[in-house]
Design an enzyme around this catalytic site. Structure first.
Site, short mmCIF file in Angstrom:
data_model
loop_
_atom_site.label_atom_id
_atom_site.label_comp_id
_atom_site.label_asym_id
_atom_site.label_seq_id
_atom_site.Cartn_x
_atom_site.Cartn_y
_atom_site.Cartn_z
N ILE A 205 0.45 -1.25 0.09
CA ILE A 205 -0.06 -0.11 0.50
C ILE A 205 1.01 1.41 -0.26
O ILE A 205 1.39 1.49 0.63
CB ILE A 205 -0.98 -0.06 0.81
CG1 ILE A 205 -2.21 -0.88 0.89
CG2 ILE A 205 -1.31 1.60 1.33
CD1 ILE A 205 -3.13 -1.05 0.23
N HIS A 206 0.63 2.13 -0.79
CA HIS A 206 1.09 3.66 -0.92
C HIS A 206 1.02 4.30 -1.72
O HIS A 206 1.73 5.34 -1.44
CB HIS A 206 3.17 2.66 -1.58
CG HIS A 206 2.70 2.74 -3.75
ND1 HIS A 206 2.56 2.13 -4.03
CD2 HIS A 206 3.15 3.49 -4.09
CE1 HIS A 206 2.37 2.18 -5.26
NE2 HIS A 206 3.03 3.33 -5.01
N ARG A 207 0.26 4.28 -2.00
CA ARG A 207 -1.00 5.64 -3.31
C ARG A 207 -2.06 6.61 -2.10
O ARG A 207 -2.33 6.44 -0.97
CB ARG A 207 -2.01 5.20 -3.32
CG ARG A 207 -1.99 4.50 -4.93
CD ARG A 207 -1.71 4.79 -6.32
NE ARG A 207 -0.94 3.94 -6.75
CZ ARG A 207 0.10 4.12 -7.96
NH1 ARG A 207 0.21 5.29 -7.57
NH2 ARG A 207 0.15 3.27 -8.90
#
Ligand code: UD1
Length: 358
Positions: A205-207
């Site tokens: 998860i990085h957005r």
């Protein structure tokens, strides 16, 4: 013919690998500029080593910053480099701040620009990547579209004449990496955590839309923790930084917080996962190509082909995520819509054809 690749972020290094190999094999003079957008060794150096990419000729070392600061620093840094190397073409990759800066810097100096991965659209203008893609496509002279859908988007925007469908370069590198991983029997999650194939989820998860809002980030982490199987959460630096800033604990029961994996290990870890849960554009497509069910924590995807047949499902955090992640594996094979694994070769040939018109 001299082509300058401008790259700076992790997924661009993966795309650079087959291009570098194909350009060198065809005698193209390939100059590599690393903007320095990603600087952690695990997000940068390991890709050059593992994927046998030539060392960058120039490193701008711009580092992190707000969008304006980062993009501006790359623009300013590229001017003298473009002047010194005077490439025939600049090749911009994907949709990051390094991409749009490369396209703008080169086009202002009347150097021809090619955009690799042209025509992808999420139609979500809140995403910085969507703005980067649109601007880069419109500044480019040659649009290298990975799929029919991408080419159709470009045609809608009046860019059909500059468009060539070449396939997806990430498919090139994925196929080669997966084949050698299978041959070597790589199973990194079993080695590090003792989990057999099919018993764990792999998550990233990085957005900003997912990491920068406390309630949403908490909901995602709670959903991962509620799955019946262990979750290997590969933490991008942005995730760790935002979780600390927003006081969200990433170490919930069932979640193993780990560093990002080098590319060959990532591919092997995905190959043996029960499923992938991600907001990454690259990983959702890689999982699809590997035949691993993917659950994408986003309202939309630019890789729409992955949604057919249920191999990829878009979800909101909460019960929807949990239910989707635990769904049955689809009983049809994923369609091979991302090219023949030789996209980089086709791109090199295309440039050589263009050379005769220069
Ligand atoms: C960028 C791309 C995104 C891509 C992603 C892949 C843009 C707008 N976004 O997002 O499209 O999917 O790369 O990873 O270009 N950081 C470090 N070390 C690093 C790099 C970043 O600690 O080597 C931290 C910093 O706190 C930085 C934050 O991560 O501010 C975000 O990095 P940045 O490059 O701005 O964007 P990404 O989220 O990585």
């Amino acid at each position: 013919m001299r082509i300058m690749s401008v790259v700076g972020a992790r997924p661009q290094f993966v795309k650079l690998a087959p291009i570098d190999h194909a350009f060198r094999a065809t005698g193209i003079d390939h100059i590599i500029v690393h903007t320095g957008q990603h600087y952690d060794p695990l997000l940068s150096d390991v890709f050059f080593d593992d994927l046998k990419i030539s060392a960058p000729d120039v490193h701008l070392g711009v580092g992190s910053g707000s969008h304006g600061v980062q993009t501006g620093a790359i623009l300013a840094g590229l001017d003298p480099v473009l002047e010194e190397y005077a490439p025939d073409w600049v090749l911009a990759y994907g949709d990051t701040n390094s991409t749009v800066a490369a396209a703008l810097a080169a086009s202002k100096l009347h150097i021809k620009v090619a955009h690799l991965e042209a025509g992808l659209r999420s139609f979500n203008r809140r995403m910085p990547e969507e703005i980067n893609r649109i601007l880069t496509d419109h500044a480019s002279d040659l649009l290298l579209a990975p799929t029919e859908v991408a080419a159709a988007h470009l045609a809608t925007e009046g860019l059909a004449q500059r468009t060539h469908i070449v396939g997806d370069v990430m498919t090139d590198v994925l196929m080669a990496t997966a084949a050698s991983s299978i041959e070597n029997g790589d199973d990194p999650i079993r080695t590090t955590h003792g989990y057999d194939a099919g018993t764990y989820f792999l998550a990233t998860i990085h957005r900003p839309d997912n990491t920068d809002d406390r309630i949403r980030l908490e909901a995602i982490i709670d959903s991962l923790s509620a799955l019946k199987h262990p979750v290997i959460l590969l933490a991008h630096p942005r995730l760790r930084a935002k979780a600390t800033e927003l006081d969200v604990s990433l170490t919930q029961p069932g979640i193993h917080l780990c560093d990002p994996l080098p590319y060959p290990q990532l591919v092997a870890a995905a190959l043996h996962a029960r499923g992938v849960i991600t907001d990454s554009g690259g990983l959702q497509k890689e999982a699809f190509l590997l035949g691993v069910p993917t659950t994408t924590v986003r309202p939309e995807t630019e890789w729409v082909e992955t949604l057919e047949q249920g191999w990829n499902v878009l979800v909101e955090p909460g019960p929807e995520l949990i239910q989707a992640a635990l769904r049955q594996v689809p009983d049809t094979e994923p369609k091979q819509v991302y090219g023949d694994g030789k996209a980089a070769h086709h791109i090199a040939q295309l440039f050589l054809r263009f050379a005769s018109h220069l």
